[in-house]
Write a protein that holds these residues in place. Sequence first.
Motif, PDB file in Angstrom:
ATOM      1  N   GLU A  97      39.749  46.187  46.055  1.00 50.24           N
ATOM      2  CA  GLU A  97      40.346  44.863  45.880  1.00 50.24           C
ATOM      3  C   GLU A  97      41.611  44.712  46.721  1.00 50.24           C
ATOM      4  OE1 GLU A  97      41.019  44.235  41.742  1.00 50.24           O
ATOM      5  OE2 GLU A  97      38.920  44.555  41.203  1.00 50.24           O
TER       6      GLU A  97
ATOM      7  N   SER B  48      34.241  41.546  41.718  1.00 46.99           N
ATOM      8  CA  SER B  48      34.520  42.955  41.964  1.00 46.99           C
ATOM      9  C   SER B  48      33.850  43.824  40.907  1.00 46.99           C
ATOM     10  CB  SER B  48      36.036  43.183  41.947  1.00 46.99           C
ATOM     11  OG  SER B  48      36.354  44.557  41.900  1.00 46.99           O
TER      12      SER B  48
ATOM     13  N   LYS C 108      42.129  41.632  49.319  1.00 50.28           N
ATOM     14  CA  LYS C 108      43.253  40.704  49.176  1.00 50.28           C
ATOM     15  C   LYS C 108      44.157  40.763  50.408  1.00 50.28           C
ATOM     16  CE  LYS C 108      43.755  41.510  44.338  1.00 50.28           C
ATOM     17  NZ  LYS C 108      44.645  41.643  43.194  1.00 50.28           N
TER      18      LYS C 108
ATOM     19  N   VAL D 185      40.227  37.342  41.415  1.00 50.21           N
ATOM     20  CA  VAL D 185      39.338  38.494  41.260  1.00 50.21           C
ATOM     21  C   VAL D 185      38.724  38.464  39.875  1.00 50.21           C
ATOM     22  CG1 VAL D 185      39.143  41.007  41.222  1.00 50.21           C
ATOM     23  CG2 VAL D 185      40.644  39.898  42.898  1.00 50.21           C
TER      24      VAL D 185
ATOM     25  N   ARG E 244      36.607  40.833  37.669  1.00 51.41           N
ATOM     26  CA  ARG E 244      36.334  42.274  37.748  1.00 51.41           C
ATOM     27  C   ARG E 244      35.498  42.768  36.581  1.00 51.41           C
ATOM     28  NH1 ARG E 244      41.291  44.237  36.981  1.00 51.41           N
ATOM     29  NH2 ARG E 244      41.842  43.939  39.177  1.00 51.41           N
TER      30      ARG E 244
ATOM     31  N   ILE F 294      36.468  36.661  44.245  1.00 53.12           N
ATOM     32  CA  ILE F 294      35.817  37.950  44.484  1.00 53.12           C
ATOM     33  C   ILE F 294      35.197  38.456  43.186  1.00 53.12           C
ATOM     34  CG2 ILE F 294      36.168  40.355  45.162  1.00 53.12           C
ATOM     35  CD1 ILE F 294      38.650  39.325  46.750  1.00 53.12           C
TER      36      ILE F 294
END
Length: 204
Positions: free
Chosen positions: A158, A139, A162, A175, A177, A137
């Motif tokens: 998030e 993010s 998840k 993730v 980020r 991901i």
Amino acid sequence: MKLLHIDSSILGARSVSRLLSSKIVEQERRLHPALDVVYRDLACDCALHFSAAHMAARAGETLQGAELCSDLELSQEYLDELFEADIIVIGAPMYNLTVPSQLKAWIDRIVIAGETFTYDETGAVRTLLPPGKKVIIASTRGYVYRADTSTAALEHHERFLKGVFSFLGLRDVTVVRAEGLALGARTRNAAICHAQVQIAAIRP
């Protein structure tokens, strides 16, 4: 090996989540030169919001209208792409403390009882997806919502993603980020650089 690349930002070329998701895909291509990539831009090609008509169609009622028929075909494409993917890369900006509605519409089409999960007699959830899928991901957030901040309780972004993937049995979730993007150029640039370091560290 197949990779499903999904973007959901409405910001086009100005989107940091799009930048990061594309960098993740580039890294996966370096790791897997023969990688087959399928791309979905949900800001341009988004499913309709889930409705009573969709529920009726799932229950076997006669479909009404070309728009609904086309949308259900798109839903099946989403499912097929999910089942076939070995790696799923999602560009997921935070909008109003959670995911974009376009991404939520995609989630509503892949979390389907009897298709991607089922319940057994005890009420336990059993995934119907093939095992071994990896989710990454990208993010991005304007403010800061880490666990050690006063705004952590507002993080429905998030945590939500998840939770959805865990529910479907997809627990290999990474993730990448970049947050604090709205807190000035210096903070923004540092966040993006940090995320790119994370991407460079991705391994098979």
